[in-house]
Scaffold this active site. Structure first.
Site, short mmCIF file in Angstrom:
data_model
loop_
_atom_site.label_atom_id
_atom_site.label_comp_id
_atom_site.label_asym_id
_atom_site.label_seq_id
_atom_site.Cartn_x
_atom_site.Cartn_y
_atom_site.Cartn_z
N SER A 1 0.86 -1.18 0.00
CA SER A 1 0.00 0.00 0.00
C SER A 1 0.90 1.23 0.00
O SER A 1 2.08 1.14 0.35
CB SER A 1 -0.84 0.00 1.29
OG SER A 1 -1.45 1.26 1.50
N TYR B 1 -1.96 -1.60 10.36
CA TYR B 1 -1.96 -1.65 8.89
C TYR B 1 -0.64 -1.11 8.34
O TYR B 1 0.01 -1.72 7.49
CB TYR B 1 -3.15 -0.83 8.38
CG TYR B 1 -3.41 -0.93 6.90
CD1 TYR B 1 -4.20 -1.95 6.38
CD2 TYR B 1 -2.90 0.01 6.01
CE1 TYR B 1 -4.47 -2.04 5.02
CE2 TYR B 1 -3.15 -0.06 4.66
CZ TYR B 1 -3.94 -1.09 4.17
OH TYR B 1 -4.20 -1.16 2.81
#
Ligand code: NAD
Length: 260
Positions: free
Chosen positions: A142, A155
């Site tokens: 990401s 995350y």
């Protein structure tokens, strides 16, 4: 280009994973799907994909938070497709909260699915790829693998971890016909992001459309979402022979997010 190759795409019942599975299918790969969802809908997806592209498509319902399930998924791929040439580690979840309020079990779950499952998948599949002298591992990280945002501790930690793991994999497999790379998407409009937009709209008392505009404006200079189809295109390129010397690398598709 990839006709007859055998690919597992984790988390491919939805969003980015589905976009990547569809594109690899279009290139002629046989596919093992994975992910959660309604059993009937998944079976329809499996059958439709097989029919549309005249390929073999299997499914594993492995829960990737469990290492034994990750190994089971690789074994299912072996059995149903006769081996695995491409592994796309895509499944991932999100939870947002300040560190001091972040539930321990959410931390453990995110690390298990978003990071440890990538390790267990690579560990299980690399021996056959090295033996065959051809393989592709594509890890979906990401923009949060490169930069951070508030309230996304687990995350961001997991996605930064994926980039490190990808580099180690690239080094260990260098010169063996096996490449290991990471893709870092910016915002992509999938169920994972839709939930964040709806939460944002609720918290700020604004419309969902306005929350979508705000979300993009805050981080993504293009103010446009990347699409699962575009990510599928990049995954297909990284799987191709043109990309044989790309390894241990990070590919950003983030509309300029991390250029700032
Ligand atoms: P999504 O919620 O649409 O899809 C997630 C997929 O993972 C689903 O198929 C789901 O069933 C599966 N999954 C979740 N938990 C699982 C588990 N325990 N075992 C097996 N499968 C499981 O999400 P998405 O937006 O398509 O995200 C896919 C990946 O892309 C994730 O790793 C995410 O972090 C990453 N990503 C997404 C964006 C974005 O903007 N959407 C941006 C950057 C990175």
């Amino acid at each position: 280009m990839l006709k007859g190759k055998r690919a597992i795409v984790t988390g491919s019942t939805s969003g980015i994973g589905l976009g990547i599975a569809r594109r690899l299918a279009k290139e002629g790969c046989n596919i093992l799907l994975n992910g959660f969802g309604d059993a009937k809908e998944i079976e329809k997806l499996r059958a439709d994909l097989a029919k549309e592209f005249s390929i073999k498509v299997g499914y594993s319902g492995a829960d990737l938070s469990k290492p034994a399930d990750v190994r089971g998924m690789i074994a299912t791929g072996d059995k149903e497709l006769g081996g695995i040439d491409i592994l796309v580690n895509n499944a991932g979840i999100q939870f947002t909260s300040n560190i001091e309020d972040f539930p321990d079990e959410k931390w453990d779950q995110i690390i298990a699915i978003n990071l440890s499952a990538v390790f267990h998948g690579m560990k299980a599949v690399l021996p056959q790829m090295k033996k065959r002298g051809w393989g592709r591992i594509i890890n979906i990280a990401s923009a949060h693998g490169v930069v951070a945002s508030k309230q996304k501790s687990a995350y961001v930690a997991a996605k930064h971890g994926i980039l490190g793991l990808t580099k180690v994999g690239g080094l260990e497999c260098a010169g063996m016909g096996v490449t290991v790379n990471a893709i870092c998407p910016g915002w992509v409009l999938t169920p994972l992001v839709q939930k964040q937009i709806e939460d944002k709209a609720k918290a700020a008392g604004i419309s969902v459309k306005q929350a979508e505009i705000d979300l993009l404006s805050e981080k993504q200079p293009s103010r446009q979402f990347a699409t699962p189809e575009q990510l599928g295109g990049l995954a297909a390129f990284l799987s191709s022979d043109d990309a044989a010397q790309i390894t241990g690398a990070t590919y950003l598709m983030d509309g300029g997010w991390t250029a700032q």
